[in-house]
Scaffold this motif. Structure first.
Motif, mmCIF file in Angstrom:
data_model
loop_
_atom_site.group_PDB
_atom_site.id
_atom_site.type_symbol
_atom_site.label_atom_id
_atom_site.label_comp_id
_atom_site.label_asym_id
_atom_site.label_seq_id
_atom_site.Cartn_x
_atom_site.Cartn_y
_atom_site.Cartn_z
ATOM 1 N N ARG A 1 0.856 -1.178 0.000
ATOM 2 C CA ARG A 1 0.000 0.000 0.000
ATOM 3 C C ARG A 1 0.894 1.229 0.000
ATOM 4 O O ARG A 1 1.764 1.372 0.854
ATOM 5 C CB ARG A 1 -0.913 0.015 1.224
ATOM 6 C CG ARG A 1 -1.837 -1.174 1.271
ATOM 7 C CD ARG A 1 -2.785 -1.055 2.444
ATOM 8 N NE ARG A 1 -3.429 -2.323 2.707
ATOM 9 C CZ ARG A 1 -4.572 -2.687 2.137
ATOM 10 N NH1 ARG A 1 -5.168 -1.893 1.299
ATOM 11 N NH2 ARG A 1 -5.101 -3.858 2.422
ATOM 12 N N VAL A 2 0.648 2.108 -0.985
ATOM 13 C CA VAL A 2 1.429 3.334 -1.073
ATOM 14 C C VAL A 2 0.700 4.375 -0.257
ATOM 15 O O VAL A 2 -0.471 4.682 -0.503
ATOM 16 C CB VAL A 2 1.572 3.792 -2.543
ATOM 17 C CG1 VAL A 2 2.347 5.086 -2.617
ATOM 18 C CG2 VAL A 2 2.224 2.702 -3.362
ATOM 19 N N ARG A 3 1.388 4.884 0.708
ATOM 20 C CA ARG A 3 0.750 5.858 1.593
ATOM 21 C C ARG A 3 1.157 7.265 1.191
ATOM 22 O O ARG A 3 2.269 7.508 0.762
ATOM 23 C CB ARG A 3 1.167 5.614 3.034
ATOM 24 C CG ARG A 3 0.681 4.303 3.560
ATOM 25 C CD ARG A 3 1.052 4.151 4.996
ATOM 26 N NE ARG A 3 0.646 2.840 5.462
ATOM 27 C CZ ARG A 3 0.914 2.381 6.644
ATOM 28 N NH1 ARG A 3 1.590 3.120 7.489
ATOM 29 N NH2 ARG A 3 0.509 1.190 7.004
ATOM 30 N N GLY A 4 0.260 8.155 1.313
ATOM 31 C CA GLY A 4 0.566 9.561 1.136
ATOM 32 C C GLY A 4 0.459 10.073 -0.282
ATOM 33 O O GLY A 4 0.848 11.194 -0.562
ATOM 34 N N ALA A 5 -0.021 9.288 -1.250
ATOM 35 C CA ALA A 5 -0.117 9.760 -2.625
ATOM 36 C C ALA A 5 -1.103 10.923 -2.722
ATOM 37 O O ALA A 5 -0.817 11.949 -3.349
ATOM 38 C CB ALA A 5 -0.528 8.629 -3.554
ATOM 39 N N ARG A 6 -2.246 10.749 -2.088
ATOM 40 C CA ARG A 6 -3.234 11.833 -2.116
ATOM 41 C C ARG A 6 -2.730 13.041 -1.344
ATOM 42 O O ARG A 6 -2.941 14.174 -1.727
ATOM 43 C CB ARG A 6 -4.545 11.361 -1.508
ATOM 44 C CG ARG A 6 -5.282 10.395 -2.368
ATOM 45 C CD ARG A 6 -6.633 10.095 -1.762
ATOM 46 N NE ARG A 6 -7.078 8.792 -2.233
ATOM 47 C CZ ARG A 6 -7.798 7.958 -1.544
ATOM 48 N NH1 ARG A 6 -8.173 8.267 -0.317
ATOM 49 N NH2 ARG A 6 -8.171 6.816 -2.053
ATOM 50 N N LEU A 7 -2.042 12.763 -0.267
ATOM 51 C CA LEU A 7 -1.514 13.837 0.550
ATOM 52 C C LEU A 7 -0.485 14.654 -0.223
ATOM 53 O O LEU A 7 -0.467 15.881 -0.145
ATOM 54 C CB LEU A 7 -0.900 13.257 1.832
ATOM 55 C CG LEU A 7 -0.383 14.267 2.852
ATOM 56 C CD1 LEU A 7 -1.520 15.147 3.350
ATOM 57 C CD2 LEU A 7 0.277 13.550 4.012
ATOM 58 N N ARG A 8 0.384 13.976 -1.003
ATOM 59 C CA ARG A 8 1.385 14.689 -1.799
ATOM 60 C C ARG A 8 0.732 15.563 -2.858
ATOM 61 O O ARG A 8 1.171 16.668 -3.129
ATOM 62 C CB ARG A 8 2.335 13.695 -2.452
ATOM 63 C CG ARG A 8 3.509 13.366 -1.557
ATOM 64 C CD ARG A 8 4.527 12.527 -2.279
ATOM 65 N NE ARG A 8 4.285 11.147 -1.843
ATOM 66 C CZ ARG A 8 4.389 10.071 -2.583
ATOM 67 N NH1 ARG A 8 4.759 10.183 -3.823
ATOM 68 N NH2 ARG A 8 4.137 8.880 -2.105
#
Length: 178
Positions: free
Chosen positions: A27-34
């Motif tokens: 799971r890639v975390r923080g994509a939306r956050l970036r």
């Protein structure tokens, strides 16, 4: 010592299939956050360019899907075969009428005509020696002689230069503008 069935096999047989351990999905975390952070930092121009590119590609793909068959490419244009370029030489020519030479400019195209010379007594008709010769040099206004004509330099093929030199010895030469 324990042997693993995946690592041992006989040359005549095919190795036994090995089982893979199960892994948890990545799971890639923080994509939306970036993405949100980039927009907040006033990096909207690159995001807009990417969005426009995506829209353009989507529209081009949709337009291409409606066409029943692709159009064949147009036939290649026929290339006219040019004759091989003939090397030009500079040929000095004495024109009998100096007033005619004053009308010439560099780059003009002229026909050179040989008229029978009354002094040498050679009879005959006037003939064209060079057709479409380019004027390379013309004399300055004070360099022309009214009784002896004027010297003009023409750019012509080597064979035409030879014919001009021979005709200049036996005939009077004149030019006409093309």
């Amino acid at each position: 010592m324990t042997t693993n069935s995946c690592l041992t096999h006989t040359p005549a047989s095919v190795p036994a299939p090995c089982g893979l351990p199960s892994f948890d999905p990545l799971r890639v975390r923080g994509a939306r956050l970036r993405l949100r952070r980039a927009l907040r930092r006033k990096r909207r121009a690159p995001a807009a360019v990417l969005a426009m590119t995506a829209v353009t590609l989507a529209a081009a793909g949709a337009a291409g899907a409606d066409d029943p068959a692709p159009q064949p490419p147009p036939p290649p244009a026929r290339v006219a075969h040019r004759p091989a370029a003939v090397p030009l030489v500079s040929a000095p020519v004495r024109i009998a009428d100096a007033a005619t030479v004053r009308l010439l400019r560099r780059g003009d195209r002229v026909d050179v005509i040989a008229a029978p010379n009354s002094v040498t007594g050679v009879a005959g008709e006037a003939r064209v020696i060079a057709s479409g010769a380019r004027v390379a040099e013309v004399p300055q206004p004070g360099e022309t002689r009214s009784e002896g004509g004027a010297l003009v330099v023409l750019s012509v093929p080597r064979s035409t230069a030879t014919a001009l030199a021979g005709a200049g010895m036996t005939s009077q030469l004149a030019v006409t503008l093309c």
